[in-house]
Design a protein around this motif. Structure first.
Motif, PDB file in Angstrom:
ATOM      1  N   TYR A  93      39.341   3.483  23.073  1.00 34.30           N
ATOM      2  CA  TYR A  93      40.491   2.795  22.486  1.00 34.30           C
ATOM      3  C   TYR A  93      40.804   1.542  23.291  1.00 34.30           C
ATOM      4  CZ  TYR A  93      43.296   4.726  26.313  1.00 34.30           C
ATOM      5  OH  TYR A  93      43.800   5.035  27.543  1.00 34.30           O
ATOM      6  N   ILE A  94      41.607   0.688  22.653  1.00 35.09           N
ATOM      7  CA  ILE A  94      42.103  -0.512  23.310  1.00 35.09           C
ATOM      8  C   ILE A  94      43.609  -0.548  23.162  1.00 35.09           C
ATOM      9  CG2 ILE A  94      39.989  -1.832  22.908  1.00 35.09           C
ATOM     10  CD1 ILE A  94      41.391  -3.215  20.587  1.00 35.09           C
ATOM     11  N   ARG A  95      44.245  -1.401  23.962  1.00 30.67           N
ATOM     12  CA  ARG A  95      45.696  -1.600  23.854  1.00 30.67           C
ATOM     13  C   ARG A  95      45.942  -2.781  22.930  1.00 30.67           C
ATOM     14  NH1 ARG A  95      48.979   2.529  25.650  1.00 30.67           N
ATOM     15  NH2 ARG A  95      48.049   3.490  27.515  1.00 30.67           N
ATOM     16  N   SER A  96      46.513  -2.524  21.754  1.00 28.06           N
ATOM     17  CA  SER A  96      46.730  -3.597  20.790  1.00 28.06           C
ATOM     18  C   SER A  96      47.810  -3.155  19.811  1.00 28.06           C
ATOM     19  CB  SER A  96      45.416  -3.925  20.069  1.00 28.06           C
ATOM     20  OG  SER A  96      45.578  -5.045  19.245  1.00 28.06           O
ATOM     21  N   ALA A 104      31.829  -5.540  28.645  1.00 29.57           N
ATOM     22  CA  ALA A 104      32.739  -5.203  29.741  1.00 29.57           C
ATOM     23  C   ALA A 104      34.149  -5.721  29.498  1.00 29.57           C
ATOM     24  CB  ALA A 104      32.211  -5.772  31.061  1.00 29.57           C
ATOM     25  N   ASP A 105      34.277  -6.771  28.665  1.00 30.15           N
ATOM     26  CA  ASP A 105      35.584  -7.417  28.498  1.00 30.15           C
ATOM     27  C   ASP A 105      36.162  -7.293  27.096  1.00 30.15           C
ATOM     28  OD1 ASP A 105      35.508  -8.365  31.168  1.00 30.15           O
ATOM     29  OD2 ASP A 105      34.213 -10.013  30.524  1.00 30.15           O
ATOM     30  N   VAL A 106      35.312  -7.222  26.068  1.00 32.04           N
ATOM     31  CA  VAL A 106      35.815  -7.272  24.694  1.00 32.04           C
ATOM     32  C   VAL A 106      35.182  -6.164  23.868  1.00 32.04           C
ATOM     33  CG1 VAL A 106      36.203  -9.757  24.783  1.00 32.04           C
ATOM     34  CG2 VAL A 106      34.029  -8.895  23.953  1.00 32.04           C
ATOM     35  N   VAL A 107      35.889  -5.796  22.788  1.00 27.70           N
ATOM     36  CA  VAL A 107      35.315  -4.944  21.748  1.00 27.70           C
ATOM     37  C   VAL A 107      35.047  -5.831  20.544  1.00 27.70           C
ATOM     38  CG1 VAL A 107      37.597  -4.290  20.854  1.00 27.70           C
ATOM     39  CG2 VAL A 107      35.619  -2.858  20.357  1.00 27.70           C
ATOM     40  N   ARG A 108      33.884  -5.653  19.934  1.00 27.48           N
ATOM     41  CA  ARG A 108      33.429  -6.556  18.876  1.00 27.48           C
ATOM     42  C   ARG A 108      33.302  -5.789  17.562  1.00 27.48           C
ATOM     43  NH1 ARG A 108      29.163  -8.258  21.267  1.00 27.48           N
ATOM     44  NH2 ARG A 108      30.074 -10.184  22.090  1.00 27.48           N
ATOM     45  N   PHE A 109      33.920  -6.353  16.503  1.00 30.82           N
ATOM     46  CA  PHE A 109      33.785  -5.839  15.139  1.00 30.82           C
ATOM     47  C   PHE A 109      32.999  -6.877  14.336  1.00 30.82           C
ATOM     48  CE2 PHE A 109      37.691  -4.124  16.889  1.00 30.82           C
ATOM     49  CZ  PHE A 109      37.630  -2.774  16.559  1.00 30.82           C
ATOM     50  N   VAL A 110      31.862  -6.478  13.782  1.00 30.94           N
ATOM     51  CA  VAL A 110      30.993  -7.392  13.038  1.00 30.94           C
ATOM     52  C   VAL A 110      30.974  -6.938  11.579  1.00 30.94           C
ATOM     53  CG1 VAL A 110      28.697  -8.374  12.827  1.00 30.94           C
ATOM     54  CG2 VAL A 110      29.603  -7.797  15.086  1.00 30.94           C
ATOM     55  N   GLU A 151      36.468 -10.416  17.881  1.00 35.52           N
ATOM     56  CA  GLU A 151      36.434  -9.897  19.240  1.00 35.52           C
ATOM     57  C   GLU A 151      37.857  -9.779  19.778  1.00 35.52           C
ATOM     58  OE1 GLU A 151      32.104 -11.504  20.838  1.00 35.52           O
ATOM     59  OE2 GLU A 151      33.935 -12.533  21.476  1.00 35.52           O
ATOM     60  N   LEU A 152      38.167  -8.609  20.373  1.00 38.52           N
ATOM     61  CA  LEU A 152      39.486  -8.361  20.942  1.00 38.52           C
ATOM     62  C   LEU A 152      39.323  -7.932  22.399  1.00 38.52           C
ATOM     63  CD1 LEU A 152      41.100  -6.374  18.012  1.00 38.52           C
ATOM     64  CD2 LEU A 152      41.555  -8.733  18.642  1.00 38.52           C
ATOM     65  N   PRO A 153      40.235  -8.366  23.266  1.00 42.81           N
ATOM     66  CA  PRO A 153      40.115  -7.985  24.677  1.00 42.81           C
ATOM     67  C   PRO A 153      40.361  -6.496  24.866  1.00 42.81           C
ATOM     68  CG  PRO A 153      42.165  -9.161  24.286  1.00 42.81           C
ATOM     69  CD  PRO A 153      41.381  -9.247  23.016  1.00 42.81           C
ATOM     70  N   ILE A 154      39.636  -5.914  25.799  1.00 42.36           N
ATOM     71  CA  ILE A 154      39.798  -4.479  26.073  1.00 42.36           C
ATOM     72  C   ILE A 154      41.024  -4.255  26.942  1.00 42.36           C
ATOM     73  CG2 ILE A 154      38.746  -2.514  27.256  1.00 42.36           C
ATOM     74  CD1 ILE A 154      36.061  -3.518  26.360  1.00 42.36           C
TER      75      ILE A 154
END
Length: 640
Positions: A528-531, A564-570, A633-636
């Motif tokens: 998960y990410i914080r968003s 390491a830094d972002v989660v990517r949705f394509v 792309e969203l920051p983790i």
């Protein structure tokens, strides 16, 4: 003459210049004479240092050539001991010549009857016969045991350089020029002497290599052996056949004899001697690792050439110097009253309305200086007022341009507003008409319609209802201020990436039930990410909705991955894609590729705004040509 004398008496400038000239001219002439004489000694000393430096560099260059030959020999001698066979010796001789550009030839000669099948003599010899040509042969039989290159290393038992010699032997393969050889004895595994390897260095090639380093046009190098023989000299008739001591009158040329003794005894130094009737400066030193000596001969005429040329310009230099002194004196006097001329020029410019060129302030305390400073202050004040007027005019023009631009933007916004209202009315009216029409059909003919037809009608009504709901939600999103959305977007929630992706796909299936959407992920379901889940869900549903609406509906893929830094949705689909001409305006509000296409022109602009407020990026992959591909792309990690 009387007129000139009267002019000198009446002109203060001329009198001052003449007095300074009479005082400075003798000093100038004396200083120039001393400098002229001193330059002779300096040139001689510089020539000595330069020649010594060049000779040292050249001797190192010669030693480098010799080291190359020695290294080529020493690196391969063990192969002779390991492979003491005729074919191996021929191959090894060729290998040494081929791999070393400084080697002119190489011979490997064996002791008598080393190979009984060849009799008493066996010599493998390779020689460079051209720039790219090497000839390798077993030499014809001759008594090579008496040759110096065989006897010397055999008797000494160590490697050595032998003095240059003519390699010609009748009936054998020979080098076409004078060579010097590095010779080394070869012993078998039992310590018995079995052969001599002799590697040749061309003297002509060595002479060409060192000739390019001469410091003066007519300077030249010469190299002597331990007996004074010439090995390198520009006069090729002296090579090998003559020595430095072979002069007609030794009594009258003790300097040549002294140079020969110095060089043959391995000394190092410099001498001034007469060669061929011309005085020369000679630097000499031994060649490291040999009994040879190398010398650099620099003719006195070359060394002092610049000095001799100096005598031809000394008189013009005196005349020019005196004239320069006169002009300088006059210039100093003229500069004393030049501020008055500048004040006149500046007053004329002010009269013409030119205020930009400023006269500088001065530190002169006299009346001329005070007048110049007062004038400069007045000019600065005028320039300041004129600059203020220009600035006000420029600001007025800029405000007018801004007002004109604002008016144009307002007109454009009005047109966009009208077009948007018309488009929105059309987009909302279409599903409302469909719902209203089917509602009337159900009301009037529901008893006569089969169940399948009723189900189809209700599905159509439901889809159009969802379309209306999507447009209302989009209008609501667009009505939110950017600041309020940004505050809401900063709410940190645990958003599970795979879960929200599946929910977005499920939401898209509500509009397009039979549409295949492929889901791929490299993340665990616990990732998960914080968003903000709401705005992230809206963004993903809008991209999937566009893919379902505009693609060929054959293949839609949602891929989830992370770095390491972002989660990517394509988001990828197949179909016509988006023309390159529309890429720049893709995220402009109310922009649609075609006026006939469905939608309000708010989907991608709102999605872009949502993603940016979430701290991420949304880009169109222009390298994908099978349809359309968006990358979100969203920051983790984000600050709470």
């Amino acid at each position: 003459m009387k007129t000139i004398i009267q002019y000198i008496r009446q002109s203060l400038t001329t009198k001052l210049a003449a007095g300074i000239l009479l005082l400075t001219t003798p000093i100038f002439v004396l200083a120039l004479g001393i400098l002229f004489l001193q330059s002779r000694n300096d040139i001689r000393q510089e020539a000595k240092e330069r020649a010594t430096s060049v000779l040292y560099t050249t001797s190192l260059h010669v030693k480098q050539y010799l080291n190359t030959v020695e290294t080529a020999t020493n690196a391969n001698d063990w192969l002779i001991t390991e492979h003491l066979q005729p074919d191996s010796l021929l191959s090894l001789s060729r290998r040494i010549v081929m791999l070393n550009a400084n080697v002119n030839g190489c011979s490997i000669t064996t002791e008598p009857y080393t190979f009984p099948q060849y009799g008493r003599y066996f010599s493998a010899y390779s020689v460079r016969t051209g720039s790219d040509s090497i000839t390798t042969v077993r030499e014809a039989e001759y008594e090579y045991f008496d040759k110096v290159w065989y006897k010397k290393p055999h008797s000494q038992g160590t490697a050595c350089w032998v003095d240059p010699f003519d390699d010609y032997n009748e009936g054998t393969l020979s080098a076409s020029e004078m060579i010097a050889s590095y010779c080394k004895p070869i012993y078998d595994k039992d310590g018995r002497f079995v052969a001599v390897i002799s590697t040749d260095l061309s003297l002509s090639m060595l002479a060409k290599a060192i000739d390019g380093d001469k410091p003066y046009p007519n300077a030249y190098f010469m190299m002597l052996g331990e007996d004074g023989r010439y090995y390198v000299h520009p006069d090729t008739t002296r090579l090998i056949s003559k020595t430095i001591f072979d002069i007609t009158d030794a009594q009258s040329r003790p300097d040549i004899i002294a140079l020969g003794h110095e060089m043959t005894t391995g000394q190092k130094g410099t001498m001034h001697i007469n060669i061929g009737g011309a005085p020369c400066h000679v630097c000499y030193q031994p060649v490291p690792g040999t009994r040879w000596s190398i010398a650099l001969v620099c003719p006195e005429s070359d060394i002092m050439k610049s000095y001799y040329h100096l005598t031809y310009i000394i008189v013009p230099l005196l005349i020019v110097g005196i004239l320069l002194i006169l002009l300088l004196c006059r210039r100093i006097v003229v500069n004393a009253v030049s501020p008055l001329n500048r004040l006149v020029s500046q007053a004329q410019l002010l009269t013409a309305g030119q205020y930009d060129e400023q006269i500088p302030h001065t530190t002169r305390p006299d009346a001329v200086g005070r007048l110049q400073n007062s004038f400069a202050t007045m000019q600065e004040s005028l320039s300041r007022h004129v600059s203020d007027i220009h600035r006000v005019n420029d600001e007025t023009q800029q405000r007018n341009a801004e007002l004109q631009q604002a008016r144009q933007l307002a007109e454009k916004a009005g047109k966009q507003k009208t077009a948007f209202i018309q488009n929105m009315t059309h987009q909302i009216r279409t599903p409302l008409n469909i719902i209203s029409g089917f509602a009337q059909v159900l009301r009037d003919d529901i008893d006569e319609l089969p169940d399948s037809e009723c189900q189809r009608i209700t599905d159509i009504m439901e889809r159009n209802t969802k379309t209306l709901d999507r447009m209302v939600l989009m209008l609501y999103d667009s009505s939110e201020s950017g600041q309020s959305e940004e505050l809401l977007s900063h709410r940190q929630q645990q958003v599970f990436c795979n879960e929200i992706a599946r929910e977005s796909i499920a939401s898209t299936h509500q509009h397009f039930p039979r549409l295949p959407i492929k889901f791929e992920t490299s993340l665990p379901d616990t990732f998960y990410i914080r968003s903000n889940a709401l705005y992230l869900m809206r963004s993903m549903r809008e991209i999937l909705y566009n893919s379902a609406k505009y693609s060929d509906k054959e293949q839609i893929t949602l891929q989830v991955s992370a770095t390491a830094d972002v989660v990517r949705f394509v988001f990828s689909d197949t179909g016509p894609g988006i023309d390159e001409a529309d890429h720049q305006q893709l995220y402009q509000p109310f922009y649609k590729v075609s006026d006939l296409s469905e939608g309000l022109g708010l989907g991608l602009p709102l999605t872009k705004r949502h993603v940016q407020n979430l701290g991420g990026t949304l880009t169109l992959d222009t390298d994908y040509h099978e349809g359309c591909r968006f990358i979100m792309e969203l920051p983790i990690h984000q600050d709470a």
